[in-house]
Design a protein around this motif. Structure first.
Motif, short mmCIF file in Angstrom:
data_model
loop_
_atom_site.label_atom_id
_atom_site.label_comp_id
_atom_site.label_asym_id
_atom_site.label_seq_id
_atom_site.Cartn_x
_atom_site.Cartn_y
_atom_site.Cartn_z
N GLN A 1 41.82 -29.94 49.38
CA GLN A 1 41.31 -29.08 48.16
C GLN A 1 40.57 -30.14 47.23
N ILE A 2 39.75 -29.02 46.47
CA ILE A 2 39.06 -29.91 45.43
C ILE A 2 39.62 -29.61 44.18
N VAL A 3 39.70 -30.59 43.47
CA VAL A 3 40.56 -30.57 42.20
C VAL A 3 39.63 -30.88 40.99
N PHE B 1 49.47 -34.56 38.43
CA PHE B 1 48.70 -34.96 39.53
C PHE B 1 47.94 -36.45 39.27
N THR B 2 48.10 -37.27 40.48
CA THR B 2 47.57 -38.66 40.43
C THR B 2 46.74 -38.84 41.72
N VAL B 3 45.50 -39.30 41.42
CA VAL B 3 44.84 -40.07 42.62
C VAL B 3 44.93 -41.49 42.83
N PHE B 4 45.14 -41.73 44.16
CA PHE B 4 45.58 -43.23 44.52
C PHE B 4 44.41 -43.72 45.24
N VAL B 5 43.66 -44.75 44.83
CA VAL B 5 42.62 -45.31 45.28
C VAL B 5 42.95 -46.68 46.02
N THR B 6 42.67 -46.63 47.51
CA THR B 6 42.96 -47.68 48.27
C THR B 6 42.28 -48.90 48.08
N LYS B 7 42.70 -49.81 48.43
CA LYS B 7 41.98 -51.27 48.30
C LYS B 7 40.67 -51.26 48.82
N GLU B 8 40.52 -50.71 50.11
CA GLU B 8 39.08 -50.69 50.69
C GLU B 8 38.34 -49.80 49.83
N GLY C 1 40.05 -33.79 48.66
CA GLY C 1 41.20 -34.74 49.72
C GLY C 1 42.08 -33.92 49.96
N TRP C 2 42.96 -34.43 50.86
CA TRP C 2 44.31 -33.70 51.13
C TRP C 2 45.46 -33.94 50.13
N VAL C 3 46.16 -32.81 49.82
CA VAL C 3 47.25 -33.10 48.85
C VAL C 3 48.35 -33.34 49.29
N GLU C 4 49.08 -34.30 48.94
CA GLU C 4 50.40 -34.81 49.34
C GLU C 4 51.50 -34.71 47.98
N ILE C 5 52.75 -34.77 48.37
CA ILE C 5 53.65 -34.86 47.43
C ILE C 5 54.36 -36.20 47.28
N GLN C 6 54.35 -36.90 46.07
CA GLN C 6 54.91 -38.40 46.10
C GLN C 6 54.99 -38.40 44.53
N ASN C 7 56.25 -38.08 44.12
CA ASN C 7 56.47 -37.81 42.56
C ASN C 7 55.80 -36.58 42.24
N GLY C 8 54.65 -36.26 41.82
CA GLY C 8 53.99 -35.04 41.64
C GLY C 8 53.08 -35.10 42.60
N THR D 1 49.56 -35.36 44.73
CA THR D 1 48.82 -37.01 44.86
C THR D 1 47.79 -36.75 45.81
N MET D 2 46.69 -37.51 45.93
CA MET D 2 45.57 -37.41 46.64
C MET D 2 45.01 -38.70 46.71
N ILE D 3 44.69 -39.20 48.05
CA ILE D 3 44.06 -40.39 48.30
C ILE D 3 42.58 -40.44 48.35
#
Length: 283
Positions: A202-204, A230-237, A261-268, A270-272
């Motif tokens: 999705q595009i959010v 909704f939360t975006v998680f930014v990887t270390k890399e 990115g791909w939408v996942e559910i973790q709490n609310g 989430t996107m990586i």
């Protein structure tokens, strides 16, 4: 506040059996590979050949048997014998559109970074050639401009993303192709609706309410409650890539952005986020 942030980290630590954990693991492998193989050099000239057949809106075969994935775009998916995949709206139309553009035509492949994926498909930018062997139409750009694909970048390939985003904006403004269907519309960060899009690309678009960084983890929060919003998680890399691109993610509080990115559910929901091209800063 500090305790609340650490609660975020703890609550986002999944069990090894979750889809979230598996997607993180896959991304980690991809990121390692991209660190070793990604290149800032211009595109490298690749194979020249006649397009023999079209698989779907972003995949084709050359007459020499080489299977080519049009890198940096995503067309509507066809099942292609996969029982778990349902045909996306306009998937057959997108395939026919690529057939009209490329079937029986001579093309040249160009590579930026990773050249083959795990399925041994060529990951290439594909250009039609005229009778003199000169480049004419860039297939990715044209398919996106016609409304039969979305920009879909990866950290281990390089391309002229600005042109692709411009083509996408043009198609979206004119509601061409996929942009006339709710299935592909830009989402808001509203968590109840976005949760219905789990396991889909999705595009959010929305405003970053707050940012947080704990150790090597960074979060872009689109609501006041990390447990549901909704939360975006930014990887270390990903953080290293943003730094290289001179983008300060921690300064984006209050900014209107568009993430994909791909939408996942973790709490609310989430996107990586693992590289800069999947984030557009609107204002």
């Amino acid at each position: 506040m500090r305790g609340a942030i650490f609660a975020i980290i703890g609550s986002m630590r999944p069990s090894p059996n979750t889809k979230w954990f598996r997607r993180i693991a896959l991304l980690a492998g991809s990121l390692f590979m991209s660190t070793a193989q990604a290149s800032d050099k211009p595109l490298l000239e690749g194979e020249i050949g006649m397009v023999q057949s079209i698989v779907d809106g972003d995949t084709l075969f050359l007459e020499n048997g080489l299977k080519v994935r049009l890198s940096a775009m995503q067309a509507p998916k066809l099942p292609l014998g996969r029982p778990e995949v349902k045909a996306w709206p306009l998937s057959t139309t997108a395939k026919k559109e690529l057939e009209k553009l490329a079937l029986g035509q001579e093309v040249q492949l160009y590579y930026g970074g990773l050249q083959r994926d795990r399925y041994d498909r060529a990951l290439a930018q594909v250009f039609l050639l005229d009778d003199a062997g000169e480049k004419t139409i860039w297939l990715q750009e044209e398919m996106i401009r016609r409304g039969y694909g979305r920009v879909y970048t990866w950290p281990d390939t390089w391309q002229d993303s600005e042109r692709l985003f411009a083509a996408e904006r043009e198609a979206r403004a004119a509601e061409r192709g996929i942009w006339g269907r709710d299935f592909y519309k830009i989402r808001t960060p509203e968590p109840n609706n976005l949760s219905q899009d789990m396991d889909s690309f999705q595009i959010v678009e929305g405003i970053i309410v707050s940012t947080a960084k704990v150790r090597d983890k960074m979060f872009l929060n689109f609501g006041a409650d990390y447990r549901t919003d909704f939360t975006v998680f930014v990887t270390k890399e990903g953080q290293r890539r943003f730094k290289k691109a001179e983008l300060d993610l921690m300064s984006l509080e209050g900014a209107r952005v568009r993430v994909r990115g791909w939408v996942e559910i973790q709490n609310g929901p989430t996107m990586i986020l693992d590289h800069a091209e999947r984030l557009e800063i609107l204002d």
